[in-house]
Each structure stands twice: as structure tokens, then as C-alpha cells.
Enzyme design. Structure first.
Site, mmCIF file in Angstrom:
data_model
loop_
_atom_site.group_PDB
_atom_site.id
_atom_site.type_symbol
_atom_site.label_atom_id
_atom_site.label_comp_id
_atom_site.label_asym_id
_atom_site.label_seq_id
_atom_site.Cartn_x
_atom_site.Cartn_y
_atom_site.Cartn_z
ATOM 1 N N ASP A 25 -12.117 -1.008 -16.804
ATOM 2 C CA ASP A 25 -12.354 -0.861 -15.364
ATOM 3 C C ASP A 25 -11.145 -1.328 -14.551
ATOM 4 O O ASP A 25 -11.072 -1.095 -13.350
ATOM 5 C CB ASP A 25 -13.561 -1.734 -14.964
ATOM 6 C CG ASP A 25 -14.799 -0.901 -14.676
ATOM 7 O OD1 ASP A 25 -14.645 0.306 -14.421
ATOM 8 O OD2 ASP A 25 -15.904 -1.465 -14.700
ATOM 9 N N GLN B 31 -21.489 -3.512 -15.691
ATOM 10 C CA GLN B 31 -21.817 -2.777 -14.468
ATOM 11 C C GLN B 31 -22.048 -3.767 -13.312
ATOM 12 O O GLN B 31 -22.855 -4.687 -13.424
ATOM 13 C CB GLN B 31 -23.081 -1.927 -14.717
ATOM 14 C CG GLN B 31 -23.460 -1.030 -13.570
ATOM 15 C CD GLN B 31 -22.427 0.069 -13.269
ATOM 16 O OE1 GLN B 31 -21.947 0.729 -14.181
ATOM 17 N NE2 GLN B 31 -22.094 0.239 -12.004
ATOM 18 N N LYS C 203 -22.201 7.403 -17.520
ATOM 19 C CA LYS C 203 -21.125 6.970 -18.412
ATOM 20 C C LYS C 203 -21.461 7.284 -19.865
ATOM 21 O O LYS C 203 -20.602 7.663 -20.664
ATOM 22 C CB LYS C 203 -20.851 5.470 -18.209
ATOM 23 C CG LYS C 203 -20.116 5.207 -16.906
ATOM 24 C CD LYS C 203 -20.177 3.789 -16.416
ATOM 25 C CE LYS C 203 -19.623 3.738 -14.985
ATOM 26 N NZ LYS C 203 -19.824 2.463 -14.323
#
Ligand code: NAP
Length: 281
Positions: free
Chosen positions: A117, A94, A50
Site C-alpha cells: 500500500d 484494510q 482485491k
């Protein structure tokens, strides 16, 4: 006729180029904060990826690598701080979090406008009513692949294997909004093989190597393999027995080089969108 391979790597590169070009037009760089708790090696690989994607897209990025014994309070305090930062458009925590941390509470604490997300219940709700702010990255990436190859789900029978909140459920929702007729299978579905074999578009997101055999693929079907498993030799592979399926499919995604790169590209696209929203565009 041999199946056309859906090249996720090439489409991801093109998507990121477009994102970069759009980002250059903004008065402030899009900013993404990535929070990693603990030392899970797979999560570390994802976070590094990322970071690289942000560099490629000309984004500002920050990484917070916190120890595995980080308290819930400390993690929530960090998210609150990032929620208030004007230079941060997207916050990504995460997953999975180490045991003892309350994942749901952490995801709920992210400002929905920074939830790139698309895991916050507000954004999941927007998606469900057909007015998504952000595209959930993995299913959104699959939809982009279908569009790129002019595969229209409208009127097609779409069978999704897996019903997780991250992949299976939002995948079904996006296909439904695209006017597909969707069947979602899970571990309690009887006769999944027959349902799979009836699909015009078959998406597998289970996480079991060898689950989808050639006889579960209808002649001419589109086969999308979301899974990222390791086989006995430690090699990255999907759920689909690739050679058998490719012999029957019209289109198929490889693993690696299929859905994975597109998932990452979609995160960049969402972060760009967040930056535009925050800049009133
Ligand atoms: P997950 O949360 O473990 O969900 C797996 C789903 O598969 C569950 O709904 C489960 O059913 C179902 N299932 C399990 N065994 C089954 C069986 N024998 N037949 C039918 N359904 C079965 O996994 P996930 O997070 O959705 O991820 C799925 C796969 O996609 C994994 O390989 C993961 O690594 C991969 N993935 C890839 C990307 C990418 O970027 N390419 C992104 C995310 C995930 P129940 O609900 O009944 O338990």
C-alpha cells in the site's frame, strides 16, 4: 471541443493483464494477505474487490477477517507472522481500523518490503527522496493514467485539492517528481477556487460532492477526480461537477470508472513487484 474521457476501467484491465503475464513467468505465484478487522460494509466491498483482482492476476491470496474487538496485540502478532511467511509478498491491512486499535503502530509493524500500500514511513521516505520502491496506489494510478494519455506534468501548474497521507500528499510528490509545479490546497486554503482555476492539471481528493464547479476549471485543463462520494440519491460520485467541468476540460476522469479501478490495479502491480524483489529479481 468535448473533453476526452480518461477510461480508468480499460487501463486497469490492461494493467492487470500485463501483471498476470509477468506473474506467470515467476517460479512462485505472488501472494497477498488482506487483513480486515470489523464489519465496515465499505471495507468489505474493497476487500472482495482485491480478492477478485488477485484471482484475475493469477496471485495467491489469503483473507483474514477478524472481529471488531480484536486486540492490538493479536493484530500485531498476525502481521508478524505474515512478515515471516515466504509465500506472502504483500500485506494489506484494510483501513480504517475500528476505534481502539492503533493504526500507526500496525502500519509500522509491516515489513516495508511487504508494504504494497506504500503507507510505511520507510516507503513514504523513499517516495519523498524520489526513489520509490512501491507507488502509492491511488496517486500512482493517476500518474499511469496521465502517461497513458500522453499528458506530461513537466512545466505544468498542478493543483491538488486535499493533503491526506493516502492521496493528496503523495499525489503532490509524484507530480513534483514529474517536474510539475505543485500547489496543494486543504481546508485552510483561502481562495481555493482561484488556485484551482489556474491549474493545467487539477486533481481533486477532498470527498465533497459538488466542490469543483465548472468555473474552477481552466479552459483546456486536465481534471482528475479522485473522490468517491455518495450523492443524496446514494449514487457514487466525485468532487467534480462533471458536466460543467467536462465542458471546459481537455481530459477528465469519470466517477465511477476513473481513478478507482486504477487504484486496485496498482495494488496488483505493487504485489508483483514485491514478489519479484522477494525472488531476487
Ligand atoms: P481525507 O483524509 O478526509 O482528506 C481530505 C482532505 O481534503 C484533507 O486534506 C482536508 O483538509 C481537505 N479538505 C476538506 N474540506 C476541504 C475544502 N472545503 N476545501 C479544500 N480542502 C478540503 O480523505 P482522503 O482519504 O484523502 O480521500 C479523499 C477522497 O478520495 C474521498 O472521497 C475518498 O473516498 C476518495 N478516495 C478515493 C480513492 C480511489 O481509489 N478512487 C482512494 C482513496 C480515497 P485538512 O487536511 O485541512 O483537513
Amino acid at each position: 471541443m468535448a473533453a476526452t474521457i480518461i477510461d480508468g476501467k480499460a487501463l486497469a484491465a490492461k494493467t492487470k493483464e500485463n501483471v498476470r503475464a509477468e506473474a506467470e513467468k515467476l517460479s512462485r505465484k505472488p501472494g497477498l494477505a488482506v487483513v480486515l478487522v470489523g464489519d465496515d460494509p465499505a471495507s468489505r466491498v474493497y476487500v472482495n474487490g482485491k480478492k477478485r483482482d488477485c484471482e484475475e492476476c493469477g496471485f495467491y491470496s489469503e483473507e483474514y477477517a477478524l472481529p471488531a474487538d480484536t486486540t492490538q496485540e493479536a493484530l500485531l502478532a498476525l502481521v508478524t507472522e505474515l512478515n515471516g511467511r515466504e509465500d506472502i509478498d504483500g500485506i494489506l491491512v484494510q483501513l480504517p481500523l475500528p476505534k481502539g486499535l492503533n493504526e500507526k503502530e500496525v502500519l509500522l509493524s509491516i515489513d516495508p518490503s511487504k508494504d504494497v500500500d506504500c503507507f510505511h514511513p520507510f516507503n513514504v521516505g523513499q517516495l519523498t527522496i524520489g526513489e520509490p520502491v512501491y507507488q502509492p496506489c491511488t496517486p500512482g494510478g493517476v500518474m499511469e493514467m496521465l502517461r497513458e494519455y500522453h499528458i506530461d506534468p513537466a512545466g505544468k501548474r498542478c493543483v491538488v485539492l486535499g493533503r491526506s497521507n493516502i492521496v493528496g500528499k503523495p499525489m503532490g510528490m509524484l507530480l513534483l517528481h514529474a517536474n510539475g509545479t505543485v500547489v496543494t490546497c486543504h481546508s485552510k486554503t483561502p481562495d481555493m477556487a482561484a488556485l484551482a482555476a489556474s491549474a493545467d492539471i487539477l486533481v481533486s481528493a477532498v470527498g465533497k460532492t459538488g466542490l469543483v464547479t465548472g468555473d474552477m476549471v481552466k479552459e483546456g485543463a486536465v481534471v482528475i477526480d479522485v473522490a468517491m462520494n455518495r450523492n443524496e440519491a446514494g449514487k457514487l460520485c466525485g468532487d467534480v461537477c462533471y458536466e460543467e467541468a467536462a465542458a471546459r476540460a481537455s481530459y477528465i476522469t469519470p466517477v465511477p470508472g476513473g481513478v478507482g479501478p486504477m487504484t486496485r490495479a496498482m495494488l496488483m502491480k505493487n504485489t508483483l513487484k514485491a514478489a519479484k524483489l522477494h525472488q531476487g529479481l
